[in-house]
Design an enzyme around this catalytic site. Structure first.
Site, mmCIF file in Angstrom:
data_model
loop_
_atom_site.group_PDB
_atom_site.id
_atom_site.type_symbol
_atom_site.label_atom_id
_atom_site.label_comp_id
_atom_site.label_asym_id
_atom_site.label_seq_id
_atom_site.Cartn_x
_atom_site.Cartn_y
_atom_site.Cartn_z
ATOM 1 N N ARG A 25 0.820 -1.212 0.000
ATOM 2 C CA ARG A 25 0.000 0.000 0.000
ATOM 3 C C ARG A 25 0.856 1.264 0.000
ATOM 4 N NH1 ARG A 25 -4.690 -2.018 4.250
ATOM 5 N NH2 ARG A 25 -6.024 -3.018 2.707
ATOM 6 N N LYS A 43 -19.468 -18.054 3.666
ATOM 7 C CA LYS A 43 -20.905 -17.962 3.916
ATOM 8 C C LYS A 43 -21.648 -17.232 2.805
ATOM 9 C CE LYS A 43 -20.583 -18.009 8.976
ATOM 10 N NZ LYS A 43 -20.952 -17.273 10.222
ATOM 11 N N GLY A 70 -8.725 -9.962 0.055
ATOM 12 C CA GLY A 70 -7.457 -10.440 0.609
ATOM 13 C C GLY A 70 -7.072 -11.846 0.208
ATOM 14 N N GLY A 109 -13.294 -4.239 1.404
ATOM 15 C CA GLY A 109 -14.689 -3.890 1.614
ATOM 16 C C GLY A 109 -15.250 -3.023 0.513
#
Length: 397
Positions: free
Chosen positions: A41, A198, A351, A374
């Site tokens: 980053r 999930k 990730g 996100g």
């Protein structure tokens, strides 16, 4: 997407002598001693800073780091290690400034790093008074932190409201271009890979993609729930039986458009979840009650690889098996190499996806690797990110 771009301002000479405030994403992992363990980053932030310096600006950069308590400084919250690494990469001094909200001394041709912005009271709640103080520090605000683009905070949204000019840095602009190319104006067939433990955490993403993509490949625990929806046994595999109805709805929505959700025809199972567990390939219909499905089988992987190689655009979020265990990584590796070999434009994010890309050494063969976790997921969900929204508003007037 119509936003003002920092590169355009610099090309026009509008950064010269100006105070430029860059919101970067320098939230890097550190070990217990505070040493940076991975600096991707920081390296990704360098082009924007160099652009500002080359344009003759006085440059201020800030970022969050970790999850500090607002107004309560602790040494582990400091950007000091980041300042040192940034200085090495830029080949020039980078002073770290604390208590910077009420004023910063920086001259054209200089760059300073402003201490962890989440230490400022009101940052996360986008306090207008704090945002106005930040905006008063600069002539040009540059948002270059896609990883924070889904958050409306003082240093990501509020400052863009009040600054004299607000624009997208090269990293954020590249994300906008890649997302637009992949989702707004895709070359078809458009294939999306969505994997994870999930269905519930990615249900809205699956539903949004079901309205747009030509093939929706599901993997991991999500695939197990879709196997249940198809009436197939999954043994003791991770799944969400209470989400089977929603999985069926996604399949039906795809079929109604002439699209599809490929259901695995074979799988790799084990009796225990362990790196040294014995891997067995079985037909999907033959999974035993005490089996754990940990990967897709070679037949399924080959079928999906063929679809990916024929795709026009590929969106990839998540490995299709427990690729961290080599015995259960063949499916993910086959998919990864098919994406790398495909002529399709590919965009990958998340990730675990980035870890798989690194493991198989295909970084140079992916069209665009997203820097936001996100934020990337919210884009797939069809949401308008706050950072995009405010920059578009500022570009219009």
């Amino acid at each position: 997407m119509n936003v003002l771009r920092f590169s355009d301002l610099c090309d026009q000479g509008l950064a010269r002598g100006r105070r430029v405030f860059i919101r970067a994403d320098l939230n890097v992992p550190q070990d217990d001693a505070g040493a940076i363990t991975e600096d991707t980053r920081i390296r990704a932030s360098v082009p924007c800073i160099q652009l500002a310096l080359a344009g003759g600006a006085a440059v201020m950069v800030t970022s969050h780091l970790g999850r500090p308590t607002e107004g309560a400084f602790k040494p582990q919250d400091s950007l000091a290690p980041v300042a040192r690494r940034l200085a090495e990469l830029l080949g020039r001094p980078v002073a770290l400034k604390s208590d910077w909200v009420d004023g910063v001394d920086v001259q054209p041709g200089e760059v300073v790093l402003l201490e962890n912005c989440r230490l400022n009271k009101g940052e996360k709640k986008n306090d207008p008074a704090l945002a106005q103080k930040m905006a008063a520090l600069c002539d040009i605000f540059v948002h270059d932190a896609f990883g924070t683009a889904h958050r409306a905070e003082a240093s990501t949204y509020g400052i863009a409201q009040y600054a004299k000019a607000a624009c997208a840095g090269p990293l954020l602009a590249a994300e906008i271009d890649a997302i637009t190319k992949a989702l707004a104006n895709p070359k078809r067939p458009l294939v999306a890979i969505v994997a994870g433990s999930k269905v519930s955490t990615k249900l809205s993403i699956l539903e949004a993609l079901a309205r747009n993509v030509d093939q929706l490949i599901v993997g991991g625990g999500i695939a197990n729930t879709f196997l249940l929806a198809a009436g197939l046994p999954i043994g003791k595999s991770l799944a969400e039986a209470d989400r089977v109805g929603q999985a069926k709805a996604v399949i039906a929505a795809m079929q109604a458009r002439g699209a599809g959700v490929p259901i695995p025809t074979d799988v790799v199972v084990a009796k225990t979840f362990a790196a040294d567990a014995i891997a067995t390939v079985k037909a999907a219909a033959d999974v035993a009650d005490d089996d754990l499905i940990l990967d897709i089988g070679p037949q399924t992987a080959a079928t999906l690889a063929a679809q990916l190689k024929a795709a026009g655009t590929i969106v990839w979020n998540g490995p299709v098996g427990v690729f961290e265990f080599d015995a259960f990584g063949h499916g993910t590796e086959t998919i990864a190499r098919a994406i790398a070999e495909s002529d399709a434009f590919s965009i990958a994010g998340g990730g675990d996806t980035l870890a798989a890309i690194a493991k198989y050494g295909i970084e140079d063969d992916i069209g665009y690797i997203s820097t936001g976790g996100g934020a990337f997921l919210e884009v797939l969900e069809g949401k308008t990110l706050p950072a995009f929204e405010i920059l578009q508003q500022r570009a219009q007037g």
